[in-house]
Design an enzyme around this catalytic site. Structure first.
Site, PDB file in Angstrom:
ATOM      1  N   GLY A 127       0.826  -1.205   0.000  1.00  0.00           N
ATOM      2  CA  GLY A 127       0.000   0.000   0.000  1.00  0.00           C
ATOM      3  C   GLY A 127       0.855   1.246   0.000  1.00  0.00           C
ATOM      4  O   GLY A 127       2.069   1.175   0.206  1.00  0.00           O
ATOM      5  N   VAL A 131      -0.080   4.528   5.438  1.00  0.00           N
ATOM      6  CA  VAL A 131      -1.393   3.931   5.723  1.00  0.00           C
ATOM      7  C   VAL A 131      -1.366   3.031   6.971  1.00  0.00           C
ATOM      8  O   VAL A 131      -2.384   2.476   7.358  1.00  0.00           O
ATOM      9  CB  VAL A 131      -1.982   3.147   4.516  1.00  0.00           C
ATOM     10  CG1 VAL A 131      -2.322   4.060   3.374  1.00  0.00           C
ATOM     11  CG2 VAL A 131      -1.047   2.034   4.063  1.00  0.00           C
ATOM     12  N   GLY A 132      -0.183   2.873   7.570  1.00  0.00           N
ATOM     13  CA  GLY A 132      -0.104   2.135   8.845  1.00  0.00           C
ATOM     14  C   GLY A 132       0.312   0.691   8.702  1.00  0.00           C
ATOM     15  O   GLY A 132      -0.069  -0.144   9.514  1.00  0.00           O
ATOM     16  N   LYS A 133       1.145   0.371   7.691  1.00  0.00           N
ATOM     17  CA  LYS A 133       1.564  -1.026   7.485  1.00  0.00           C
ATOM     18  C   LYS A 133       2.463  -1.498   8.631  1.00  0.00           C
ATOM     19  O   LYS A 133       2.260  -2.575   9.176  1.00  0.00           O
ATOM     20  CB  LYS A 133       2.301  -1.174   6.135  1.00  0.00           C
ATOM     21  CG  LYS A 133       1.451  -0.820   4.933  1.00  0.00           C
ATOM     22  CD  LYS A 133       2.179  -1.070   3.629  1.00  0.00           C
ATOM     23  CE  LYS A 133       3.329  -0.150   3.386  1.00  0.00           C
ATOM     24  NZ  LYS A 133       2.945   1.256   3.178  1.00  0.00           N
ATOM     25  N   SER A 450      -4.364   3.677 -18.594  1.00  0.00           N
ATOM     26  CA  SER A 450      -5.752   3.952 -18.221  1.00  0.00           C
ATOM     27  C   SER A 450      -6.293   5.281 -18.759  1.00  0.00           C
ATOM     28  O   SER A 450      -7.477   5.567 -18.614  1.00  0.00           O
ATOM     29  CB  SER A 450      -5.940   3.870 -16.708  1.00  0.00           C
ATOM     30  OG  SER A 450      -5.156   4.833 -16.063  1.00  0.00           O
ATOM     31  N   LYS A 493      -9.409   6.151  -7.716  1.00  0.00           N
ATOM     32  CA  LYS A 493      -9.898   7.001  -8.819  1.00  0.00           C
ATOM     33  C   LYS A 493     -11.300   7.536  -8.522  1.00  0.00           C
ATOM     34  O   LYS A 493     -11.599   8.701  -8.757  1.00  0.00           O
ATOM     35  CB  LYS A 493      -9.894   6.199 -10.126  1.00  0.00           C
ATOM     36  CG  LYS A 493      -8.489   5.912 -10.642  1.00  0.00           C
ATOM     37  CD  LYS A 493      -8.517   5.032 -11.870  1.00  0.00           C
ATOM     38  CE  LYS A 493      -7.105   4.788 -12.387  1.00  0.00           C
ATOM     39  NZ  LYS A 493      -7.076   3.922 -13.559  1.00  0.00           N
TER      40      LYS A 493
END
Length: 550
Positions: A127, A131-133, A450, A493
Site C-alpha cells: 500500500g 497507511v499504517g503497514k 488507463s 480514482k
C-alpha cells in the site's frame, strides 16, 4: 607431562578461565533440547576449544560461535493469546478500518485455536506510504501476545545480510534473521520486514533470492545460516513484509507471500483516524491536555481537504502537530485558557490553503475530457486537452508522458482514422490537420494505459466538434478495435472524482467487481456507467452538435 603442564598453568594463573568456560558450555549443552545435528556440532566445537591455546585467534572465533549458539531461542516459545474477541478488540483499538487484514489475523487465530500444528503465515502488506503497514505489524504482535521484531530491508544489497557470513571471515556474524531472533529471545515472534520492494542486488548476491528459503513454509523449518552451519527452525515465526509497490518484487519471491492490498483512506476514514488516534497522540506529545486545546470536526475536515493530499495520514499528523505546537507556545507564555480550533480560525495556525481541490471548469467544451488517474498518494483528476491545426497528419504529445501513455494516444488516433465514417468524421481532416494532445501539470511524469479512453474522447471531440460534458470522468484502456479493457486503482480514482465534484464516472465493464471496495456514501454521490466499447463512452460523454451552445 600433561599434569605438570596443568600445574605450571595453575601457578601462572593461565588455563583455569577457559576450563571453567568449557565446563559452563557443557552444562548448558546438557540442558539444551536441540536436534541431533546441532548437538553434535556443539560437542565438536567445545572439544576443539578444549584443545586450543587460550591466546590463539581461533579460540575467540570458536568462543563467539558457541556464545551465539547458546544464546539462540531454540525452545523458548511465547504462549499465543487465542481469545478471538480480545484480539479483535486490540486490533480495532490500534487501527481504524483495514478490515481485510484484521479478518485474516482472526482467521489465523481461529485455526491456531483448533490445531497446534499450524505453520506461521507469510503476509505481504502492499500500500502507499503512511497507511499504517508497520504499526499494523506491532498491533498484530500485541493481539497475538507475541514478541515483535522489525528489520528494514530498504537498500540491502548483500546476501550475507540475510544468510550471514561464513566463520572463516574476520568479524563474521549471523544474518539479520538470526540476529533478530536472538534479540527477542523467542522462536515464534511476529517478524516484520519493511520495504521488501527496495531490496537491491549487486556482485555480493541477490538478497531477495536468499529470502526465498526464509519465506517458504516448506523449507524454512531447516533454514541454514552460513554462520551457524546447522539448520534452524523458522516455521513458528509469523513473517510480515511490507512494500509500497509490487512490481519491483521478484516473481518467485512474490509467489511465496500472501499479498494483502491496503488502499489509501477515504476522507471520512481520515477524519475518524484523526479524532480517535492522531489528535489525542499529538495533544499528549506536545504536553497539552483537552482543557487547553480542542479540535472541531470542521477543523479536521478542513486540514484533510485543504492542507494534505496523500493516501495515508502522515502529513495530516504533521499538520495537527503544527497546530498543537503553536498552542503549546502560547500556554508556555502564560495564556492558559482553552484554545478551540475550528474551520474559521485554522488558517491563523496553518497559513493559507496548501492544496487546491481539482477545479473543474464547469462548462462543456470541445476537446477537454476529464480522466481519473492512480498515483502513489491516492487518486487524481486528469484533464486531457486535444486540439487540431493545419498540417499533414502529425501527432504531438506533451505533458511529460511515459511510453505506455504515448502508445495509448497513438492507438486512439488510429481508431479514429479507421472508424472515421462511423463517427461522422471527414477523412480529409487526418490528411490536412496536425493533432496535439496535452495533459497539464507537465512537470509531473505520467504513465500507464488507463488514460486511453480519455485521450480517444478528447481527440474524437476535436474531429467531430462535439462538446464533452464537464461533469463526466472516465478511465479505461483502449484497443485498436475500440474495446475497453479493465484498469487498476478503481477505489482511489472514484474517491478523486468524488472530491472534485463529479457526478458520473465511466468505468470498464470488467471493473464492476471493484465497486465492492467503495464506501456506500461515495456510491450514493456518483452514478456509475459501465462500458465495453468506446462508442458507448462517446454516447454518454459527448453532447450532440445541436445541443452545443455555451
Amino acid at each position: 607431562l600433561r599434569q605438570q603442564l596443568k600445574a605450571i598453568q595453575k601457578e601462572l594463573g593461565e588455563g583455569t578461565e577457559i576450563q571453567e568456560e568449557i565446563k559452563g558450555y557443557q552444562e548448558k549443552l546438557k540442558k539444551l533440547k536441540v536436534a541431533k545435528e546441532v548437538r553434535e556440532e556443539l560437542e565438536k566445537q567445545i572439544d576443539r576449544l578444549a584443545q586450543m591455546h587460550p591466546e590463539s585467534a581461533e579460540t575467540a572465533v570458536v568462543r563467539n560461535y558457541l556464545d551465539w549458539m547458546f544464546a539462540l531461542p531454540w525452545n523458548k516459545t511465547t504462549v499465543d493469546n487465542l481469545n478471538l474477541i480480545d484480539a479483535k478488540r486490540i486490533l480495532d483499538e490500534d487501527h481504524y478500518g483495514l478490515e481485510k487484514v484484521k479478518e485474516r489475523i482472526l482467521e489465523y487465530l481461529g485455526v491456531r485455536k483448533l490445531s497446534k500444528k499450524i505453520k506461521g503465515p507469510i503476509l505481504c502488506f502492499v500500500g502507499p506510504p503512511g497507511v499504517g503497514k508497520t504499526s499494523l505489524g506491532r498491533s498484530i504482535a500485541r493481539a497475538l501476545g507475541r514478541k515483535f521484531i522489525r528489520i528494514s530491508l530498504g537498500g540491502v544489497r548483500d546476501e550475507a545480510e540475510i544468510r550471514g557470513h561464513r566463520r572463516t571471515y574476520v568479524g563474521a556474524m549471523p544474518g539479520r534473521i538470526i540476529q533478530g531472533l536472538r534479540r527477542c529471545s523467542s522462536n515464534n515472534p511476529v517478524f516484520m520486514m519493511d520495504e521488501v520492494d527496495k531490496i537491491g542486488a549487486d556482485f555480493r548476491g541477490d538478497p531477495s533470492s536468499a529470502m526465498l528459503e526464509v519465506l517458504d513454509p516448506e523449507q524454512n523449518y531447516s533454514f541454514r545460516d552460513h554462520y551457524l552451519g546447522v539448520p534452524y527452525d523458522l516455521s513458528k515465526v509469523m513473517f510480515i513484509t511490507t512494500a509500497n509497490l509490487l512490481d519491483p518484487i521478484q516473481p518467485a519471491f512474490r509467489d511465496r507471500m500472501e499479498i494483502i492490498q491496503i488502499p489509501g483512506y477515504t476522507e471520512e476514514e481520515k477524519l475518524q483516524i484523526a479524532i480517535r488516534h492522531l489528535v489525542p497522540k499529538q495533544i499528549q506529545e506536545n504536553a497539552l491536555s483537552n482543557k487547553l486545546i480542542s479540535f472541531t470536526r470542521g477543523a479536521l475536515q478542513k486540514i484533510i481537504s485543504n492542507y494534505t493530499r496523500e493516501a495515508g495520514v502522515r502529513n495530516l499528523e504533521r499538520e495537527i502537530s503544527a497546530v498543537c505546537r503553536k498552542v503549546a507556545r502560547r500556554v508556555a507564555e502564560g495564556k492558559k485558557h482553552q484554545t478551540k480550533i475550528h474551520a474559521q480560525n485554522i488558517e491563523k495556525y496553518l497559513g493559507p490553503h496548501k492544496i487546491f481541490r481539482d477545479q473543474l471548469q464547469k462548462k462543456d467544451r470541445i476537446g477537454i475530457a476529464t480522466g481519473v488517474a492512480w498515483t502513489a498518494a491516492g487518486g487524481e483528476i486528469l484533464f486531457v486537452e486535444a486540439t487540431r491545426m493545419k498540417g499533414k497528419g502529425a501527432l504531438t504529445l506533451t505533458g511529460s508522458l511515459g511510453d505506455v501513455m504515448k502508445e495509448s494516444a497513438q492507438a486512439a488516433l488510429t481508431y479514429a482514422k479507421a472508424h472515421a465514417s462511423e463517427l461522422g468524421i471527414d477523412r480529409e481532416i487526418f490528411d490536412n490537420s496536425d493533432f496535439h494532445i496535452h495533459i497539464p501539470e507537465g512537470a509531473i511524469p505520467k504513465d500507464g494505459p488507463s488514460a486511453g479512453v480519455t485521450m480517444a474522447t478528447s481527440l474524437i471531440s476535436v474531429c467531430t466538434e462535439k462538446k464533452i460534458r464537464w461533469n463526466v470522468a472516465m478511465t479505461g484502456e483502449i484497443t485498436l478495435r475500440g474495446s475497453i479493457l479493465p484498469v487498476g486503482g478503481i477505489k482511489e480514482k472514484v474517491l478523486a472524482a468524488q472530491r472534485a465534484g463529479i457526478n458520473v464516472i465511466l468505468l470498464p465493464k470488467a471493473n464492476k467487481k471493484d465497486l465492492i471496495d467503495i464506501p456506500a456514501n461515495v456510491k450514493r454521490d456518483i452514478e456509475f456507467i459501465f462500458v465495453d466499447e468506446i462508442n458507448e463512452v462517446f454516447k454518454h460523454a459527448m453532447l450532440d452538435r445541436e445541443k452545443t451552445g455555451d
